[in-house]
Design a protein around this motif. Structure first.
Motif, PDB file in Angstrom:
ATOM      1  N   ALA A   1      63.077-100.684  67.942  1.00 22.17           N
ATOM      2  CA  ALA A   1      62.753 -99.277  67.702  1.00 22.17           C
ATOM      3  C   ALA A   1      63.890 -98.558  66.977  1.00 22.17           C
ATOM      4  N   VAL A   2      65.122 -98.801  67.405  1.00 22.72           N
ATOM      5  CA  VAL A   2      66.271 -98.153  66.764  1.00 22.72           C
ATOM      6  C   VAL A   2      66.434 -98.649  65.328  1.00 22.72           C
TER       7      VAL A   2
ATOM      8  N   ALA B   1      63.807 -96.953  63.236  1.00 26.09           N
ATOM      9  CA  ALA B   1      64.128 -95.532  63.057  1.00 26.09           C
ATOM     10  C   ALA B   1      65.291 -95.340  62.098  1.00 26.09           C
TER      11      ALA B   1
ATOM     12  N   ALA C   1      64.470 -92.552  69.264  1.00 25.43           N
ATOM     13  CA  ALA C   1      64.087 -93.950  69.498  1.00 25.43           C
ATOM     14  C   ALA C   1      64.780 -94.491  70.741  1.00 25.43           C
TER      15      ALA C   1
ATOM     16  N   ASN D   1      62.987 -95.452  74.617  1.00 22.59           N
ATOM     17  CA  ASN D   1      63.071 -96.832  75.108  1.00 22.59           C
ATOM     18  C   ASN D   1      64.073 -96.986  76.247  1.00 22.59           C
TER      19      ASN D   1
END
Length: 436
Positions: A111-112, A115, A348, A352
């Motif tokens: 996710a990071v 992003a 992000a 999470n």
């Protein structure tokens, strides 16, 4: 002494003098910035900028012209490119993709990474589209915007790794997510840059583009399924001796690095990508990685890296950004680049399972651009798709976003160690005490 011999000796004298100045200035600024709490490589970048027309060339134009000439000597240009190839090999072998297999952090890392790539890339394209008419007239606005997108999206893995070590974050959750996401960011960034370079070289010819991208796909396939097993066998056949790389293996490593650089050059995506690809072939063998750093890595960093930084500095004139429009774009690019990294990465991280403090730290870490940014910018500049004004603007942005990482991390650490005291109202007036 013949005329040609005298010219060769004069060229050697000039290059040796340039090397003395570049290496000496880089070491001085390295130590100075370390004392200021910044990574030493930031000082080396600044040293390269100061040796260019931004300071040395401005106050001592005659001396600068005599020392560096109107443009960098061919020998310096070649040395800087060889240094970049070797440096990209080191960046490739430092990647530790095994960290991406950790189940607990895998989702956060992906996710990071997304992003930190998508939002800045789109923001950079927007910068390119809005500034193309005023800052890049006569340049293909699409390719110009794509280069701006990659420049804003990139994260500097080498400097990020040093920062994590200096702040004791290497083995923390946020450190593992940051270095893993940055590794994914860089791989995607290099692939984007390779594709954009091939697209730019194609001059909008679909057939040319298909051939080169097909060649790139074949090259990546051969690396993964042919070259990688052969390299594993090579390292097994020529093991380290007392923790050192034997001469035969070192020679073969250099041949592989330069051969792959020739391959990527032939594909039209710059020789430096060959060095990076060669690093990925050997990154699994950690003893070899450590031995390379001990035998060769320090020499590359101390000798070749200052040459590249000065090569970049000679092309960067900070004083050239003199008009109100250019200064306005400089401020806008720096602001957009920072926000487009930190804010998406923060959300992000929060989405999470990372805490507020960890997510802000992660955003600050992913905002580090530094060396990788300069490599991207030089590629765009050499291709002619970044004008000097935007090249200079993005160089400044790379330095600013790298320099600000340390102070942000220190401020966050201080806030954690000494949180501000907020007086609590008496319980009988406000009811049950709220959770912190």
């Amino acid at each position: 002494m013949t005329g040609s011999t005298h010219q060769n000796e004069l060229l050697l004298f000039t290059v040796l003098l340039q090397l003395i100045v570049m290496i000496g200035a880089a070491r001085v600024m390295h130590g100075l910035f370390r004392r200021m709490g910044q990574p030493g490589v930031v000082g080396e970048i600044v040293a390269g900028l100061l040796l260019g027309p931004s300071l040395f060339g401005y106050f001592f134009p005659g001396v600068s012209l005599a020392l560096f000439g109107a443009k960098p000597e061919p020998a310096i240009t070649v040395l800087s490119q060889i240094g970049l190839i070797l440096l990209m090999f080191q960046i490739g072998i430092e990647f530790e993709f095994d960290r991406l297999k950790m189940p607990r952090l895998q989702r956060a890392t992906i996710a990071v990474a997304l992003a930190s790539i998508l939002a800045p890339f789109l923001a950079g394209i927007g910068i390119g589209q809005l500034s193309a008419a005023s800052l890049a007239p006569g340049i293909d606005p699409l390719v110009y915007s794509l280069f701006c997108g990659v420049a804003v999206a990139i994260t500097a893995v080498p400097i990020l790794g040093r920062i994590l070590g200096e702040y004791g974050l290497t083995r923390s959750d946020v450190g593992i997510v940051a270095i893993s996401a940055a590794a994914v960011n860089d791989v995607v960034g290099w692939l984007l840059l390779a594709g954009i370079a091939a697209f730019a070289a194609a001059q909008l010819s679909v057939a040319y583009l298909v051939v080169h991208l097909g060649g790139l796909a074949l090259f990546l396939f051969a690396l993964r399924f042919v070259a990688a097993p052969l390299c594993d066998r090579l390292v097994a056949r020529l093991p380290l001796k007392d923790g050192a790389i034997p001469p035969h293996l070192l020679a073969i490593l250099l041949i592989v690095i330069f051969a792959l650089a020739l391959c990527t050059f032939a594909l039209g995506i710059f020789a430096i990508f060959g060095g990076f690809a060669a690093g990925l072939l050997f990154h699994r063998n950690r003893p070899l990685v450590e031995a390379w750093h001990a035998q060769v890595g320090q020499f590359v960093l101390v000798f070749f890296l200052p040459i590249f930084f000065t090569f970049t500095g000679l092309r960067t004139n900070l004083l050239g950004l003199s008009s109100a429009l250019e200064l306005a774009w400089l401020a806008a690019v720096c602001l957009i680049a920072v926000l487009a990294k930190i804010i998406p990465v923060y959300f992000a991280g929060r989405a999470n399972g990372l805490a507020h403090h960890e997510s802000i730290t992660l955003g600050a870490l992913m905002n580090t651009r530094g060396l990788m940014e300069l490599i991207v910018l030089n590629v765009g500049y050499d291709l002619g798709f970044l004008p000097r004004s935007m090249f200079t603007t993005l160089v400044v942005m790379a330095v600013v976003t790298t320099v600000m990482t340390g102070p942000i991390l220190r401020a966050l650490h201080d806030m954690r160690a000494h949180p501000p005291h907020i007086p609590q109202a008496p319980t009988q007036l406000c009811g049950a005490q709220e959770r912190p």
